[in-house]
Design an enzyme around this catalytic site. Structure first.
Site, short mmCIF file in Angstrom:
data_model
loop_
_atom_site.label_atom_id
_atom_site.label_comp_id
_atom_site.label_asym_id
_atom_site.label_seq_id
_atom_site.Cartn_x
_atom_site.Cartn_y
_atom_site.Cartn_z
N ILE A 4 -2.95 10.12 0.01
CA ILE A 4 -3.68 10.52 -1.20
C ILE A 4 -5.16 10.70 -0.94
O ILE A 4 -5.78 11.57 -1.52
CB ILE A 4 -3.44 9.62 -2.44
CG1 ILE A 4 -3.56 8.14 -2.12
CG2 ILE A 4 -2.11 9.94 -3.09
CD1 ILE A 4 -3.49 7.25 -3.37
N LYS A 11 -7.58 5.08 4.94
CA LYS A 11 -6.62 6.10 4.54
C LYS A 11 -5.77 5.48 3.47
O LYS A 11 -5.32 4.34 3.63
CB LYS A 11 -5.71 6.45 5.71
CG LYS A 11 -6.22 7.51 6.63
CD LYS A 11 -5.13 7.83 7.64
CE LYS A 11 -5.62 8.87 8.61
NZ LYS A 11 -4.84 8.90 9.83
N ASP A 113 -19.37 -3.23 -4.59
CA ASP A 113 -19.37 -1.76 -4.49
C ASP A 113 -19.01 -1.16 -5.85
O ASP A 113 -18.03 -0.44 -5.99
CB ASP A 113 -18.38 -1.32 -3.41
CG ASP A 113 -18.53 0.15 -3.02
OD1 ASP A 113 -19.55 0.78 -3.38
OD2 ASP A 113 -17.62 0.69 -2.35
N1 LIG Z 1 -4.39 1.24 -6.53
C1 LIG Z 1 -4.78 2.51 -6.64
N2 LIG Z 1 -4.19 3.33 -7.53
C2 LIG Z 1 -4.58 4.61 -7.64
N3 LIG Z 1 -5.56 5.18 -6.89
C3 LIG Z 1 -6.18 4.41 -5.98
C4 LIG Z 1 -5.83 3.04 -5.80
N4 LIG Z 1 -6.58 2.54 -4.82
C5 LIG Z 1 -7.39 3.54 -4.42
N5 LIG Z 1 -7.16 4.66 -5.09
C6 LIG Z 1 -7.84 5.96 -4.94
O1 LIG Z 1 -8.34 6.04 -3.61
C7 LIG Z 1 -9.78 6.06 -3.59
C8 LIG Z 1 -10.33 5.26 -2.42
O2 LIG Z 1 -9.84 3.94 -2.50
P1 LIG Z 1 -10.76 2.71 -2.19
O3 LIG Z 1 -11.94 2.80 -3.09
O4 LIG Z 1 -9.95 1.48 -2.24
O5 LIG Z 1 -11.16 2.99 -0.68
P2 LIG Z 1 -12.61 3.09 -0.02
O6 LIG Z 1 -12.66 2.06 1.03
O7 LIG Z 1 -13.65 3.12 -1.07
O8 LIG Z 1 -12.69 4.42 0.70
P3 LIG Z 1 -14.07 5.23 0.69
O9 LIG Z 1 -15.19 4.23 0.55
O10 LIG Z 1 -14.09 5.90 1.98
O11 LIG Z 1 -13.93 6.16 -0.50
C9 LIG Z 1 -10.20 5.56 -4.96
O12 LIG Z 1 -11.46 6.05 -5.33
C10 LIG Z 1 -9.05 6.07 -5.84
O13 LIG Z 1 -9.25 7.43 -6.14
MG LIG Z 2 -13.96 3.11 -3.09
#
Ligand SMILES: Nc1ncnc2c1ncn2[C@@H]1O[C@H](COP(=O)(O)OP(=O)(O)OP(=O)(O)O)[C@@H](O)[C@H]1O
Ligand SMILES: [Mg+2]
Length: 199
Positions: A4, A11, A113
């Protein structure tokens, strides 16, 4: 399994109702440091989800973690606030954000964050992405958490950020323990930032 999102650090795959968040290797980091960092962020995130699930805070349910680089959590079906926060809906959403950050902070959880990409709307607002979170009851840490939200709002939502943040703080102050002290400290944190910028 469907990829996704390929973020900067992770990832994310979706398998039905489950999201698999896999922290990826960074070649610019020394291998040992890289492994340690991914492991510690995964463990941190797992620990915070465990705590939050225990108090029914709106965030994904933790399914499991390998304590290394992979975390499985519930898929939250809805848009991230980054994509929907607008002049029309900011008031209600910002009130909810302020109340929910107060609830996190009252539990001694600093998100680390707070951005609108880390908030998903599904009936109510769900918080995600606790890889930089930690436990603290320090006024300074809470004020810094709010400061980061302000910066994120300012850069992502240039048209509504000011009104939005004002509303967040109004609710936060009402619901957070030591809310007034934290907001006073926020002002100091910001003055320090401005003075640094002048040097
Ligand atoms: N549990 C979840 N359900 C639905 N969407 C999710 C979920 N977890 C993450 N996402 C989607 O994936 C994106 C990135 O996830 P997350 O924020 O956990 O990772 P990240 O470490 O912030 O990655 P990055 O900083 O590179 O964006 C979120 O902004 C959201 O769009
Ligand atoms: Mg994030």
């Amino acid at each position: 399994m469907e990829l996704i999102i390929q973020g900067a650090e992770a990832k994310l795959f979706r398998d039905g109702e489950v999201v698999i968040k896999q922290r990826i290797k960074k070649n610019y980091r020394l291998a040992e440091i890289d492994t340690r960092l991914r492991k510690s962020r995964t463990k941190r995130e797992e620990k915070v989800y465990r705590t939050l699930n225990g108090i029914n805070f709106p965030c994904p349910r933790l399914i499991n973690s390998d304590e290394k680089e992979t975390l499985k959590i519930e898929f939250i079906d809805g848009p991230v606030l980054r994509d929907i926060l607008s002049d029309k809906n900011f008031n209600e959403l910002s009130e909810e954000i302020g109340r929910k950050i107060a609830r996190l902070h009252n539990q001694g959880i600093i998100h680390g964050d707070l951005t609108t990409s880390n908030m998903i709307l599904r009936n109510e607002i769900y918080f995600i992405d606790f890889g930089l979170s930690f436990f603290s009851q320090k006024i300074e840490d809470k004020a810094t958490d709010l400061h980061l939200l302000k910066e994120a709002l300012e850069s992502t939502h240039p048209l509504v950020w000011e009104k939005s943040f004002e509303t967040v703080l109004k609710e936060y102050k009402e619901f957070a323990k030591e809310g007034k002290e934290i907001i006073d400290r926020l002002q100091k944190v910001e003055e320090r930032g401005r003075n640094k910028a002048k040097i």
